[in-house]
Design a protein around this motif. Structure first.
Motif, PDB file in Angstrom:
ATOM      1  N   GLN A   1      65.114 100.566  38.670  1.00 36.62           N
ATOM      2  CA  GLN A   1      65.826 100.105  37.475  1.00 36.62           C
ATOM      3  C   GLN A   1      67.338 100.059  37.706  1.00 36.62           C
ATOM      4  N   ALA A   2      67.870 101.021  38.447  1.00 39.64           N
ATOM      5  CA  ALA A   2      69.308 101.039  38.735  1.00 39.64           C
ATOM      6  C   ALA A   2      69.704  99.867  39.627  1.00 39.64           C
ATOM      7  N   VAL A   3      68.873  99.542  40.614  1.00 44.99           N
ATOM      8  CA  VAL A   3      69.176  98.400  41.487  1.00 44.99           C
ATOM      9  C   VAL A   3      69.109  97.105  40.682  1.00 44.99           C
ATOM     10  N   VAL A   4      68.095  96.945  39.852  1.00 52.66           N
ATOM     11  CA  VAL A   4      67.971  95.732  39.026  1.00 52.66           C
ATOM     12  C   VAL A   4      69.195  95.593  38.124  1.00 52.66           C
ATOM     13  N   LYS A   5      69.619  96.676  37.519  1.00 52.06           N
ATOM     14  CA  LYS A   5      70.800  96.641  36.645  1.00 52.06           C
ATOM     15  C   LYS A   5      72.046  96.243  37.436  1.00 52.06           C
ATOM     16  N   SER A   6      72.213  96.821  38.608  1.00 53.27           N
ATOM     17  CA  SER A   6      73.361  96.495  39.456  1.00 53.27           C
ATOM     18  C   SER A   6      73.349  95.022  39.854  1.00 53.27           C
ATOM     19  N   LEU A   7      72.183  94.515  40.237  1.00 47.77           N
ATOM     20  CA  LEU A   7      72.059  93.099  40.597  1.00 47.77           C
ATOM     21  C   LEU A   7      72.387  92.201  39.405  1.00 47.77           C
ATOM     22  N   ALA A   8      71.851  92.540  38.252  1.00 46.86           N
ATOM     23  CA  ALA A   8      72.087  91.732  37.046  1.00 46.86           C
ATOM     24  C   ALA A   8      73.571  91.698  36.694  1.00 46.86           C
TER      25      ALA A   8
ATOM     26  N   GLU B   1      76.808  94.756  52.576  1.00 51.82           N
ATOM     27  CA  GLU B   1      77.565  95.016  51.359  1.00 51.82           C
ATOM     28  C   GLU B   1      76.633  95.409  50.209  1.00 51.82           C
ATOM     29  N   ALA B   2      75.499  94.723  50.111  1.00 53.66           N
ATOM     30  CA  ALA B   2      74.531  95.026  49.042  1.00 53.66           C
ATOM     31  C   ALA B   2      73.989  96.439  49.203  1.00 53.66           C
ATOM     32  N   LEU B   3      73.673  96.814  50.429  1.00 48.74           N
ATOM     33  CA  LEU B   3      73.152  98.160  50.659  1.00 48.74           C
ATOM     34  C   LEU B   3      74.226  99.207  50.397  1.00 48.74           C
ATOM     35  N   ALA B   4      75.464  98.906  50.777  1.00 49.36           N
ATOM     36  CA  ALA B   4      76.554  99.852  50.517  1.00 49.36           C
ATOM     37  C   ALA B   4      76.774 100.018  49.013  1.00 49.36           C
ATOM     38  N   ARG B   5      76.694  98.911  48.275  1.00 50.75           N
ATOM     39  CA  ARG B   5      76.908  98.945  46.832  1.00 50.75           C
ATOM     40  C   ARG B   5      75.825  99.784  46.142  1.00 50.75           C
ATOM     41  N   ASP B   6      74.621  99.761  46.674  1.00 47.53           N
ATOM     42  CA  ASP B   6      73.505 100.488  46.068  1.00 47.53           C
ATOM     43  C   ASP B   6      73.033 101.661  46.928  1.00 47.53           C
ATOM     44  N   ALA B   7      73.954 102.208  47.736  1.00 51.46           N
ATOM     45  CA  ALA B   7      73.607 103.300  48.644  1.00 51.46           C
ATOM     46  C   ALA B   7      73.106 104.537  47.908  1.00 51.46           C
ATOM     47  N   ASP B   8      73.550 104.725  46.678  1.00 52.72           N
ATOM     48  CA  ASP B   8      73.152 105.910  45.921  1.00 52.72           C
ATOM     49  C   ASP B   8      71.771 105.777  45.285  1.00 52.72           C
ATOM     50  N   LYS B   9      71.138 104.619  45.407  1.00 51.27           N
ATOM     51  CA  LYS B   9      69.815 104.402  44.808  1.00 51.27           C
ATOM     52  C   LYS B   9      68.755 104.938  45.766  1.00 51.27           C
ATOM     53  N   ARG B  10      68.146 106.028  45.429  1.00 51.25           N
ATOM     54  CA  ARG B  10      67.186 106.718  46.293  1.00 51.25           C
ATOM     55  C   ARG B  10      66.070 105.797  46.774  1.00 51.25           C
ATOM     56  N   GLY B  11      65.907 105.718  48.090  1.00 51.21           N
ATOM     57  CA  GLY B  11      64.811 104.972  48.690  1.00 51.21           C
ATOM     58  C   GLY B  11      65.070 103.498  48.948  1.00 51.21           C
ATOM     59  N   TYR B  12      66.127 102.925  48.389  1.00 49.89           N
ATOM     60  CA  TYR B  12      66.336 101.474  48.499  1.00 49.89           C
ATOM     61  C   TYR B  12      66.531 101.028  49.951  1.00 49.89           C
ATOM     62  N   ALA B  13      67.438 101.661  50.679  1.00 51.21           N
ATOM     63  CA  ALA B  13      67.717 101.243  52.056  1.00 51.21           C
ATOM     64  C   ALA B  13      66.514 101.476  52.971  1.00 51.21           C
ATOM     65  N   GLU B  14      65.714 102.483  52.680  1.00 54.66           N
ATOM     66  CA  GLU B  14      64.576 102.811  53.543  1.00 54.66           C
ATOM     67  C   GLU B  14      63.318 102.005  53.198  1.00 54.66           C
ATOM     68  N   GLU B  15      63.075 101.798  51.917  1.00 55.84           N
ATOM     69  CA  GLU B  15      61.821 101.180  51.469  1.00 55.84           C
ATOM     70  C   GLU B  15      61.966  99.733  51.009  1.00 55.84           C
ATOM     71  N   GLY B  16      63.190  99.316  50.705  1.00 55.20           N
ATOM     72  CA  GLY B  16      63.391  98.004  50.120  1.00 55.20           C
ATOM     73  C   GLY B  16      62.970  98.018  48.665  1.00 55.20           C
ATOM     74  N   LEU B  17      63.301  96.975  47.949  1.00 55.30           N
ATOM     75  CA  LEU B  17      62.994  96.933  46.518  1.00 55.30           C
ATOM     76  C   LEU B  17      61.489  96.906  46.260  1.00 55.30           C
ATOM     77  N   VAL B  18      60.732  96.260  47.133  1.00 58.18           N
ATOM     78  CA  VAL B  18      59.284  96.228  46.940  1.00 58.18           C
ATOM     79  C   VAL B  18      58.709  97.643  47.043  1.00 58.18           C
ATOM     80  N   GLY B  19      59.271  98.478  47.909  1.00 58.65           N
ATOM     81  CA  GLY B  19      58.835  99.866  48.005  1.00 58.65           C
ATOM     82  C   GLY B  19      59.147 100.637  46.736  1.00 58.65           C
ATOM     83  N   LEU B  20      60.330 100.366  46.151  1.00 56.42           N
ATOM     84  CA  LEU B  20      60.702 101.037  44.901  1.00 56.42           C
ATOM     85  C   LEU B  20      59.762 100.627  43.765  1.00 56.42           C
ATOM     86  N   LEU B  21      59.310  99.379  43.810  1.00 58.97           N
ATOM     87  CA  LEU B  21      58.372  98.884  42.790  1.00 58.97           C
ATOM     88  C   LEU B  21      57.004  99.558  42.894  1.00 58.97           C
ATOM     89  N   LYS B  22      56.599  99.875  44.098  1.00 58.66           N
ATOM     90  CA  LYS B  22      55.259 100.412  44.334  1.00 58.66           C
ATOM     91  C   LYS B  22      55.142 101.917  44.088  1.00 58.66           C
TER      92      LYS B  22
END
Length: 185
Positions: A159-166, A129-150
């Motif tokens: 930033q979009a994933v953090v906002k969605s989570l918050a 469900e979390a991945l579906a909710r943030d499916a439009d966030k480039r790289g999230y499903a493939e790299e994970g949030l740590v990959g997006l940070l790096k």
């Protein structure tokens, strides 16, 4: 925030393998405060790195006993460790006891690092469900949030994933269940 702690010692506050977890935690707390209703006495987040080394589990138990939302950082290491599983179960059991029919609804999972092998077949609660909710966030499903940070090019997705989570955390926390306590065994 529940995550698989690194086995390596941390030399300084900004050092160590868990520094990206700390960075994400700070970013998430800022985003939660930004989206939360006007000032309250509520604590906007807890991470075990706030506990002084050598302390007992009392602070962690108290955090699990009062938290309104549980944020697991899913990774292969997280799914293979016992302490994160105990934290997860402690929170779920407390939420069940206060009468919520679907305790997993209070979980806001994060794909911290890509899952492969046996981890993928485990299907951690809420991850699809979390991945579906943030499916439009480039790289999230493939790299994970740590990959997006790096990767600097993924900064807008991070930033979009953090906002969605918050936003999700605030909605759940402001509709909080009874605050019965429980202790981590």
């Amino acid at each position: 925030l529940s995550y698989a702690r690194s086995a390596l010692p941390v030399e300084g506050l900004g050092a160590g393998p868990d520094r990206l977890v700390r960075r994400f935690f700070r970013d998430l707390v800022v985003a939660v405060r930004r989206h939360a209703s006007p000032p309250s006495a509520q604590i906007h987040g807890f991470i075990d790195q706030q506990i002084p080394p050598g302390s007992d589990k009392e602070s962690l138990s108290l955090a699990l006993a009062t938290a309104q939302v549980f944020v697991p950082l899913y990774s292969e290491r997280y799914l293979g460790r016992s302490l994160p599983g105990r934290e997860w179960a402690c929170f779920r059991d407390r939420v069940k006891r206060v009468g919520l029919a679907e305790p997993v609804r209070r979980f806001v999972p994060v794909l911290w690092a890509p899952l492969s092998g046996p981890s993928v077949t485990m299907d951690p609660p809420g991850l699809r469900e979390a991945l579906a909710r943030d499916a439009d966030k480039r790289g999230y499903a493939e790299e994970g949030l740590v990959g997006l940070l790096k990767v600097p090019e993924y900064r807008p997705s991070y930033q979009a994933v953090v906002k969605s989570l918050a936003e999700r955390i605030v909605v759940l926390a402001e509709d909080s269940p009874d605050r019965k306590s429980t202790r981590l065994n």
